[in-house]
Design a protein around this motif. Sequence first.
Motif, PDB file in Angstrom:
ATOM      1  N   ILE A   1     -90.635 -13.118 -80.266  1.00 24.91           N
ATOM      2  CA  ILE A   1     -89.342 -13.878 -80.702  1.00 24.91           C
ATOM      3  C   ILE A   1     -88.605 -13.099 -79.682  1.00 24.91           C
ATOM      4  N   TRP A   2     -86.825 -13.809 -79.028  1.00 26.04           N
ATOM      5  CA  TRP A   2     -86.182 -13.125 -78.322  1.00 26.04           C
ATOM      6  C   TRP A   2     -84.718 -13.617 -78.669  1.00 26.04           C
ATOM      7  N   CYS A   3     -83.680 -12.387 -78.087  1.00 26.62           N
ATOM      8  CA  CYS A   3     -82.190 -12.940 -78.305  1.00 26.62           C
ATOM      9  C   CYS A   3     -82.016 -12.555 -76.508  1.00 26.62           C
ATOM     10  N   ASP A   4     -80.611 -12.922 -77.030  1.00 18.66           N
ATOM     11  CA  ASP A   4     -79.895 -12.609 -75.879  1.00 18.66           C
ATOM     12  C   ASP A   4     -78.655 -11.879 -76.648  1.00 18.66           C
ATOM     13  N   ALA A   5     -78.858 -10.017 -76.495  1.00 15.80           N
ATOM     14  CA  ALA A   5     -78.334  -9.395 -77.563  1.00 15.80           C
ATOM     15  C   ALA A   5     -76.716  -8.701 -76.879  1.00 15.80           C
ATOM     16  N   ARG A   6     -75.945  -8.581 -77.746  1.00 20.19           N
ATOM     17  CA  ARG A   6     -74.748  -7.980 -77.291  1.00 20.19           C
ATOM     18  C   ARG A   6     -74.699  -6.506 -77.079  1.00 20.19           C
ATOM     19  N   THR A   7     -75.239  -5.781 -76.127  1.00 17.05           N
ATOM     20  CA  THR A   7     -74.962  -4.705 -76.249  1.00 17.05           C
ATOM     21  C   THR A   7     -74.625  -3.622 -77.026  1.00 17.05           C
ATOM     22  N   SER A   8     -73.319  -4.236 -77.377  1.00 16.48           N
ATOM     23  CA  SER A   8     -72.421  -3.226 -78.374  1.00 16.48           C
ATOM     24  C   SER A   8     -72.831  -2.964 -79.989  1.00 16.48           C
ATOM     25  N   SER A   9     -74.262  -4.601 -80.051  1.00 16.29           N
ATOM     26  CA  SER A   9     -75.106  -4.440 -81.237  1.00 16.29           C
ATOM     27  C   SER A   9     -76.479  -4.308 -80.790  1.00 16.29           C
ATOM     28  N   SER A  10     -77.197  -3.305 -79.749  1.00 13.84           N
ATOM     29  CA  SER A  10     -78.345  -3.732 -79.490  1.00 13.84           C
ATOM     30  C   SER A  10     -79.174  -2.700 -80.053  1.00 13.84           C
TER      31      SER A  10
ATOM     32  N   GLY B   1     -69.568 -13.554 -69.524  1.00 13.07           N
ATOM     33  CA  GLY B   1     -68.108 -14.152 -69.293  1.00 13.07           C
ATOM     34  C   GLY B   1     -67.734 -12.250 -68.820  1.00 13.07           C
ATOM     35  N   ASP B   2     -66.996 -11.593 -70.090  1.00 11.22           N
ATOM     36  CA  ASP B   2     -66.610 -10.059 -69.813  1.00 11.22           C
ATOM     37  C   ASP B   2     -67.553  -9.777 -70.651  1.00 11.22           C
ATOM     38  N   VAL B   3     -68.235 -10.017 -71.662  1.00  7.04           N
ATOM     39  CA  VAL B   3     -69.098  -9.775 -72.622  1.00  7.04           C
ATOM     40  C   VAL B   3     -70.913  -9.613 -72.336  1.00  7.04           C
ATOM     41  N   GLU B   4     -71.352  -7.952 -72.058  1.00  4.96           N
ATOM     42  CA  GLU B   4     -72.571  -7.486 -71.634  1.00  4.96           C
ATOM     43  C   GLU B   4     -73.833  -7.304 -72.547  1.00  4.96           C
ATOM     44  N   TYR B   5     -74.777  -8.172 -71.887  1.00  8.61           N
ATOM     45  CA  TYR B   5     -75.826  -8.264 -72.831  1.00  8.61           C
ATOM     46  C   TYR B   5     -76.666  -7.556 -72.130  1.00  8.61           C
ATOM     47  N   ILE B   6     -78.013  -7.594 -72.991  1.00 10.17           N
ATOM     48  CA  ILE B   6     -79.615  -7.173 -73.219  1.00 10.17           C
ATOM     49  C   ILE B   6     -80.584  -8.346 -73.947  1.00 10.17           C
ATOM     50  N   ARG B   7     -81.406  -8.939 -73.072  1.00 10.66           N
ATOM     51  CA  ARG B   7     -82.467  -9.386 -73.830  1.00 10.66           C
ATOM     52  C   ARG B   7     -83.446  -8.995 -74.486  1.00 10.66           C
ATOM     53  N   MET B   8     -84.053  -9.108 -75.757  1.00  8.11           N
ATOM     54  CA  MET B   8     -84.361  -8.271 -76.356  1.00  8.11           C
ATOM     55  C   MET B   8     -85.558  -9.195 -77.397  1.00  8.11           C
ATOM     56  N   LYS B   9     -86.638  -8.635 -77.701  1.00 10.80           N
ATOM     57  CA  LYS B   9     -88.144  -9.095 -78.191  1.00 10.80           C
ATOM     58  C   LYS B   9     -88.371  -8.293 -78.999  1.00 10.80           C
ATOM     59  N   MET B  10     -89.467  -9.013 -80.484  1.00 11.86           N
ATOM     60  CA  MET B  10     -90.380  -8.724 -80.852  1.00 11.86           C
ATOM     61  C   MET B  10     -91.234  -9.174 -81.136  1.00 11.86           C
TER      62      MET B  10
END
Length: 181
Positions: free
Chosen positions: A130-139, A157-166
């Motif tokens: 399972i994976w998602c694009d997570a806001r870095t503020s929530s990683s 937009g102006d929100v930074e993301y990182i992909r996360m998986k499990m």
Amino acid sequence: MSGQTESEVKPNLVLRIIPIDVNATLELRQSVLWPSLSIADVRLAEDDSGLHFGAFVPQREKPIAVISLFDEPLPGHHLVICGNDSHSQRKSARFRKFACDLMHQNQGVGTQLLQHAVEAARSTLGASTIWCDARTSSSAWYKKRGMIEFGDTFYKGDVEYIRMKMSLDSDTCKTSAYNAI
């Protein structure tokens, strides 16, 4: 909740998680994730093909948290291949638009809803990741629940993301910091 030693759920919170229509997700998506956008702008083109879940408490008719789940391949070549598995035998699911009402955050609602989505990804979609694009503020929140980062950060937009998986596989196919929720 195998392996969990401490319950993060508020002890007297009665929570019911059920499948919902995409339209029941939109108001919470918009108010929590993208308050500057219109409700129409938070609807995804692929929403009609997704599974949508809502968390409800007895005193409210509307969900207090929502999550949407899609049968979607992991981006790039970040699949975990084990034993006789081939690339084509591995399925992944992506969750998107995960939102919890601000008044109900830090009570375990999101953790329970994510657990529900993980189980649906495994049992209904047959996913092994399972994976998602997570806001870095929530990683850090996602890391605490067993997810790991992959790829580079990017912006919507102006929100930074990182992909996360499990990994959703059994203990015989674990890598890195994967943990069962």
